[in-house]
Design an enzyme around this catalytic site. Structure first.
Site, PDB file in Angstrom:
ATOM      1  N   GLU A  33      32.985 -28.297 -41.053  1.00 37.20           N
ATOM      2  CA  GLU A  33      32.792 -29.664 -40.557  1.00 37.20           C
ATOM      3  C   GLU A  33      33.916 -30.606 -40.966  1.00 37.20           C
ATOM      4  OE1 GLU A  33      30.944 -30.628 -38.294  1.00 37.20           O
ATOM      5  OE2 GLU A  33      29.608 -28.912 -38.141  1.00 37.20           O
ATOM      6  N   TYR A 116      28.000 -38.549 -39.780  1.00 40.60           N
ATOM      7  CA  TYR A 116      28.057 -37.391 -38.899  1.00 40.60           C
ATOM      8  C   TYR A 116      27.972 -36.089 -39.688  1.00 40.60           C
ATOM      9  CZ  TYR A 116      29.744 -33.349 -36.638  1.00 40.60           C
ATOM     10  OH  TYR A 116      29.818 -32.048 -36.219  1.00 40.60           O
ATOM     11  N   ASP A 134      28.753 -37.636 -32.812  1.00 43.31           N
ATOM     12  CA  ASP A 134      30.213 -37.506 -32.778  1.00 43.31           C
ATOM     13  C   ASP A 134      30.710 -37.966 -31.413  1.00 43.31           C
ATOM     14  OD1 ASP A 134      29.370 -35.480 -31.097  1.00 43.31           O
ATOM     15  OD2 ASP A 134      30.996 -34.134 -31.673  1.00 43.31           O
ATOM     16  N   CYS A 188      30.028 -32.349 -20.064  1.00 43.49           N
ATOM     17  CA  CYS A 188      30.213 -33.801 -19.901  1.00 43.49           C
ATOM     18  C   CYS A 188      31.519 -34.200 -20.576  1.00 43.49           C
ATOM     19  CB  CYS A 188      29.027 -34.536 -20.521  1.00 43.49           C
ATOM     20  SG  CYS A 188      28.877 -36.266 -20.019  1.00 43.49           S
ATOM     21  N   CYS A 195      29.993 -32.923 -12.934  1.00 43.31           N
ATOM     22  CA  CYS A 195      28.763 -33.556 -12.467  1.00 43.31           C
ATOM     23  C   CYS A 195      28.123 -32.773 -11.315  1.00 43.31           C
ATOM     24  CB  CYS A 195      29.039 -34.987 -12.010  1.00 43.31           C
ATOM     25  SG  CYS A 195      29.629 -36.064 -13.331  1.00 43.31           S
ATOM     26  N   CYS A 198      25.170 -30.306 -12.905  1.00 44.29           N
ATOM     27  CA  CYS A 198      24.786 -30.838 -14.212  1.00 44.29           C
ATOM     28  C   CYS A 198      23.280 -31.017 -14.275  1.00 44.29           C
ATOM     29  CB  CYS A 198      25.467 -32.185 -14.449  1.00 44.29           C
ATOM     30  SG  CYS A 198      24.979 -32.955 -16.010  1.00 44.29           S
ATOM     31  N   CYS A 204      20.948 -39.349 -14.404  1.00 45.63           N
ATOM     32  CA  CYS A 204      22.080 -39.865 -15.178  1.00 45.63           C
ATOM     33  C   CYS A 204      22.478 -41.227 -14.620  1.00 45.63           C
ATOM     34  CB  CYS A 204      23.259 -38.894 -15.108  1.00 45.63           C
ATOM     35  SG  CYS A 204      24.758 -39.529 -15.898  1.00 45.63           S
TER      36      CYS A 204
END
Length: 347
Positions: A33, A116, A134, A188, A195, A198, A204
């Site tokens: 991380e 995060y 994030d 995304c 799209c 999706c 959306c």
DNA sequence: AAGTCGGGGTT
DNA sequence: AACCCAGACTT
């Protein structure tokens, strides 16, 4: 189907096989991380393996020399991450008896671990219910909910943080967190999101209102500044004079050659007229080795020139951050990219 | 709230 | 050239 169900279904089909997903060891997850902060998976991957091999557990990490850790980190950028990791590992030995913590609050106290990373480690290692937020999650939420508040404003961070917690699948936090990040990264995407196919498209808000290419909104930062660096290669008896950068500026504590910075580009004649040059190097005449090199950072453009400088060692001033290193030792020093690239093809 | 801290890929 | 990346920290 709910938001999280759709994300998780998508993830079941498209998930990336990443090495740090194979473990629940909080130390290993922490390693991954920190490396991945503001760093692409492909860029961080080799560093992850190198660090895990060199420091298989937190005790090995804590007992290492910071200089060695920095050298291993060389080329990855944001070097304070490496220094903070060393502090954090020592903190784990002292406060947690060398057992890497998994609870959110303890993790948050470790240097270099923010909201995060604390959410990521606690959920991935122990399935604790904390939502990661994030760049990927910001983007997915901003678009799905059509939120125009900038993601890097104070109010924006609050809004998205609250929303991320609300959307978290509390039955499977680890899986959901991984899923929404992969979804943001692969589906995304910032540019040209897919799209057309999706699972979120039907409701959306950004897609509905044609704002997909506008969201997430972001406040623009300052423009980059130009800086001009003049580096001097000074060799004596098979050793090269190196300088360690001070803190409070870019590349803190990393090694480079002695240098002078100027406000504008200079030719050699103008360079030797600088007071700083005459103070350090007297009447020596530098020979330029190659043309100007442009090194671009997030917030500054550095224009560098390299010169060979023939000067009697006894005429050089003594500075605590100046030291000679034989060529064989040069490779063991942690150097920033501008210098490591130069060293690679010059020596 | 704004600025600082890297290096590299994508568009 | 602008934007972004499994952000954190300082001022």
């Amino acid at each position: 189907m709910s938001f999280s169900e759709r994300i998780l279904n998508w993830y079941a089909e498209h998930k990336r096989a990443l090495p740090w997903r194979e473990t629940k060891n909080p130390y290993v997850i922490w390693l991954s991380e920190i490396i991945l902060q503001q760093t692409r998976v492909e860029q961080g991957m080799p560093y992850f393996f190198r660090f895990l091999e060199t420091y298989p557990n937190v005790t090995k990490f804590a007992n290492a020399e910071e200089a060695e850790i920095l050298r291993l980190w060389q080329g990855l950028g944001y070097y304070s991450r490496a220094r903070n990791m060393h502090k954090a590992s020592k903190q784990v030995l002292e406060l947690h008896n060398a057992k890497f913590p998994t609870d959110y609050q303890s993790l948050l106290k470790l240097p270099g671990v923010g909201e995060y990373t604390a959410a990521a480690i606690s959920s991935f290692s122990s399935n604790h219910a904390h939502a990661v937020l994030d760049g990927n999650v910001f983007r997915v939420l901003a678009r799905y909910f059509g939120i125009e508040e900038p993601i890097n404003s104070s109010s924006g961070k609050k809004i998205f943080s609250k929303l991320a917690e609300e959307m978290l699948d509390r039955n499977q936090p680890a899986e959901y967190n991984q899923a929404i990040m992969d979804f943001g990264s692969l589906q995304c995407k910032p540019k040209n999101p897919n799209c057309a196919e999706c699972v979120l498209r039907i409701d959306c808000r950004a897609y509905e209102s044609g704002l997909v290419n506008v969201l997430p909104a972001k406040i623009k930062g300052k423009k980059s500044k130009d800086r001009f660096f003049h580096y001097f290669i000074i060799e004596h008896d098979g050793a090269v004079l190196m300088s360690q950068r001070s803190e409070g500026d870019v590349w803190a504590n990393l090694f480079e050659f002695p240098m002078i910075e100027s406000d504008a580009d200079l030719n050699v004649a103008e360079l030797v007229q600088m007071e700083e040059f005459q103070k350090d190097f007297g009447l020596s005449v530098p020979t330029q080795i190659k043309g100007q090199i442009k090194h671009i950072l997030s917030h500054q453009n550095i224009y560098a020139r390299f010169y060979k400088l023939e000067i009697n060692a006894s005429k050089l001033p003594k500075k605590s951050h100046w030291n000679y290193f034989i060529l064989e030792k040069l490779d063991t020093l942690a150097k920033h990219k501008l210098i490591s690239s130069f060293v690679e093809h010059y020596f």
